[in-house]
Design an enzyme around this catalytic site. Sequence first.
Site, PDB file in Angstrom:
ATOM      1  CB  SER A 187      -0.888   0.075   1.272  1.00 13.16           C
ATOM      2  OG  SER A 187      -1.670   1.173   1.430  1.00 13.16           O
TER       3      SER A 187
ATOM      4  CE1 TYR B  38      -4.604  -2.283   4.495  1.00 11.72           C
ATOM      5  CE2 TYR B  38      -3.694  -0.047   4.204  1.00 11.72           C
ATOM      6  CZ  TYR B  38      -4.041  -0.970   3.423  1.00 11.72           C
ATOM      7  OH  TYR B  38      -3.918  -1.066   2.088  1.00 11.72           O
TER       8      TYR B  38
ATOM      9  CE  LYS C 294      -2.031  -4.203   2.609  1.00  8.60           C
ATOM     10  NZ  LYS C 294      -2.086  -5.230   1.628  1.00  8.60           N
TER      11      LYS C 294
END
Length: 113
Positions: A33, A46, A50
């Site tokens: 990401s 998150y 990533k």
Amino acid sequence: MIQLNVITPTLLTRLFTPDFIKRGGGKILQVSSGSALLPTPYVSNYAATKSFIRYLNEALRFELQHQPITISTLYPGYTKSEFGEIAHAKVPWFIQYTQTTSRSVAEAGIKGM
């Protein structure tokens, strides 16, 4: 999230890499990401998962440099999906001008790989 974004890609890579070596080639595409590239408030866990993908792939590229395997990492930006709604993501107003679709991200990943 850790299971999905850290453990699963690690195990799948470990599972398939020996077969790719035996077959004489293979391609691995991991989805990271844009959040992996800088601290991302409100989605810190998150972003950290990533970042794991980013560094896992960088290390694997080095470890497998003499093998016929390509390892690609996809770094999409904000992608319109159910994720943002479910996560109740705080999205700046200007993101609407740069967001992509899941389909365009998938197509870019395959093309880039």
